[in-house]
Design a protein around this motif. Sequence first.
Motif, PDB file in Angstrom:
ATOM      1  N   ILE A  22       0.842  -1.202   0.000  1.00  0.00           N
ATOM      2  CA  ILE A  22       0.000   0.000   0.000  1.00  0.00           C
ATOM      3  C   ILE A  22       0.871   1.245   0.000  1.00  0.00           C
ATOM      4  O   ILE A  22       0.565   2.232  -0.693  1.00  0.00           O
ATOM      5  N   LEU A  23       1.978   1.220   0.727  1.00  0.00           N
ATOM      6  CA  LEU A  23       2.883   2.372   0.729  1.00  0.00           C
ATOM      7  C   LEU A  23       3.521   2.568  -0.641  1.00  0.00           C
ATOM      8  O   LEU A  23       3.707   3.713  -1.089  1.00  0.00           O
ATOM      9  N   VAL A  24       3.849   1.474  -1.329  1.00  0.00           N
ATOM     10  CA  VAL A  24       4.355   1.589  -2.704  1.00  0.00           C
ATOM     11  C   VAL A  24       3.323   2.276  -3.584  1.00  0.00           C
ATOM     12  O   VAL A  24       3.637   3.197  -4.357  1.00  0.00           O
ATOM     13  N   ASP A  66      12.773  -6.293 -13.030  1.00  0.00           N
ATOM     14  CA  ASP A  66      14.035  -5.613 -12.750  1.00  0.00           C
ATOM     15  C   ASP A  66      14.219  -5.650 -11.234  1.00  0.00           C
ATOM     16  O   ASP A  66      13.644  -4.831 -10.500  1.00  0.00           O
ATOM     17  N   VAL A  67      14.983  -6.615 -10.760  1.00  0.00           N
ATOM     18  CA  VAL A  67      15.051  -6.898  -9.330  1.00  0.00           C
ATOM     19  C   VAL A  67      15.559  -5.698  -8.543  1.00  0.00           C
ATOM     20  O   VAL A  67      14.967  -5.315  -7.520  1.00  0.00           O
ATOM     21  N   GLU A  68      16.634  -5.092  -8.985  1.00  0.00           N
ATOM     22  CA  GLU A  68      17.205  -3.986  -8.215  1.00  0.00           C
ATOM     23  C   GLU A  68      16.279  -2.779  -8.207  1.00  0.00           C
ATOM     24  O   GLU A  68      16.132  -2.108  -7.179  1.00  0.00           O
ATOM     25  N   ALA A  69      15.637  -2.507  -9.334  1.00  0.00           N
ATOM     26  CA  ALA A  69      14.706  -1.377  -9.377  1.00  0.00           C
ATOM     27  C   ALA A  69      13.493  -1.630  -8.489  1.00  0.00           C
ATOM     28  O   ALA A  69      13.012  -0.722  -7.796  1.00  0.00           O
ATOM     29  N   ALA A  70      13.003  -2.856  -8.487  1.00  0.00           N
ATOM     30  CA  ALA A  70      11.856  -3.192  -7.645  1.00  0.00           C
ATOM     31  C   ALA A  70      12.229  -3.104  -6.173  1.00  0.00           C
ATOM     32  O   ALA A  70      11.472  -2.549  -5.353  1.00  0.00           O
ATOM     33  N   ARG A  71      13.369  -3.648  -5.818  1.00  0.00           N
ATOM     34  CA  ARG A  71      13.827  -3.590  -4.428  1.00  0.00           C
ATOM     35  C   ARG A  71      13.998  -2.151  -3.969  1.00  0.00           C
ATOM     36  O   ARG A  71      13.580  -1.766  -2.872  1.00  0.00           O
ATOM     37  N   ARG A  72      14.589  -1.354  -4.840  1.00  0.00           N
ATOM     38  CA  ARG A  72      14.817   0.056  -4.497  1.00  0.00           C
ATOM     39  C   ARG A  72      13.495   0.792  -4.303  1.00  0.00           C
ATOM     40  O   ARG A  72      13.332   1.581  -3.367  1.00  0.00           O
ATOM     41  N   LEU A  73      12.532   0.520  -5.167  1.00  0.00           N
ATOM     42  CA  LEU A  73      11.233   1.186  -5.074  1.00  0.00           C
ATOM     43  C   LEU A  73      10.533   0.825  -3.757  1.00  0.00           C
ATOM     44  O   LEU A  73       9.965   1.694  -3.079  1.00  0.00           O
ATOM     45  N   ILE A  74      10.578  -0.445  -3.378  1.00  0.00           N
ATOM     46  CA  ILE A  74       9.928  -0.874  -2.145  1.00  0.00           C
ATOM     47  C   ILE A  74      10.620  -0.271  -0.928  1.00  0.00           C
ATOM     48  O   ILE A  74       9.968   0.312  -0.046  1.00  0.00           O
ATOM     49  N   LEU A  75      11.942  -0.399  -0.860  1.00  0.00           N
ATOM     50  CA  LEU A  75      12.662   0.100   0.311  1.00  0.00           C
ATOM     51  C   LEU A  75      12.618   1.622   0.389  1.00  0.00           C
ATOM     52  O   LEU A  75      12.544   2.192   1.488  1.00  0.00           O
TER      53      LEU A  75
END
Length: 307
Positions: free
Chosen positions: A17-19, A289-298
């Motif tokens: 939800i925050l994403v 895109d694993v790194e982009a997804a991880r970055r967006l979530i964190l």
Amino acid sequence: MAVWIDSDIGFDDIAAILVACHAGDPISGLSLVFGNAPLAQVEENAAGAAHAFGWTFPVYRGRALPVLGVLETAQGILGDHGMPTAGQRLPQVHAEMQAETAFDALCRFLTADGPHRILALGPLTNLAALCLARPDLAARIDELVWMGGGVTSGNHTASAEFNALADPEAVAIVIVHGLPLRMVDLDLCRKVLATPADVEPVRAAGGRNADLIADLLSGFIDIAIQRGRHAMSLYDAVAAVCFVREDLVTWREARLDVELQGLHTRGRTVVETRSGRQPFNASYAVDIDVEAARRLILDSLRNEASR
């Protein structure tokens, strides 16, 4: 572009939800469903999260039981609250839901002008009820992204992912009614991981909720650490990335079915990608895109923790 979220409110649901919130699309409503815990606990979690994070979108009470069968929750893994923590918990506030039911609110959402995009993060029971009672309105859904299923294996059983196992009849109903289903399955979610090292930057953000978010993230990661793994999949938050950033995801069309019987196979999602068999009726995320997804979530977690 307003969106709708359907959720059983665990920590990864909150992250999802925050994403969505930080992506900027207004949320028309949040419908609740049993899953991580019984519906009453899901309502308490939603009320606590809304209070802590200042959510202003309406929250609606949805289905408490599956279409068929007995109630299945993830409390055996997630604890009684459906949300483990390394310290702080969500504030305990009165779970005051909207008087309108999730079913009526979804009907109203779909009656309004579209597009009608829905992110589903738990069992598909609320959507199945919509299909059965108002197939005319269910047909107005333009996109349904669901965190659920497993192409190769399950997690709650060897065959079945939890959200599918908790109400496989609901999955079957959604499929047979031809909703534009996009499945974000276990295999895809397990590519995007959080490690213990990700907790401190959230805590260091220094806002009023920094310790709360860090403790919940740490408790969530500990699910994996206690089982000998080095990192935890970010599950629902990965589905949210697929929902708000389609450019980061590769989708593949397929024939999707769900197993409704069998001692060891009930809830298994069967994905057929070979052409020339039955017509394709869904799509699933095969890469991200694993790194982009991880970055967006964190980043979404850190941004919320800095407020």
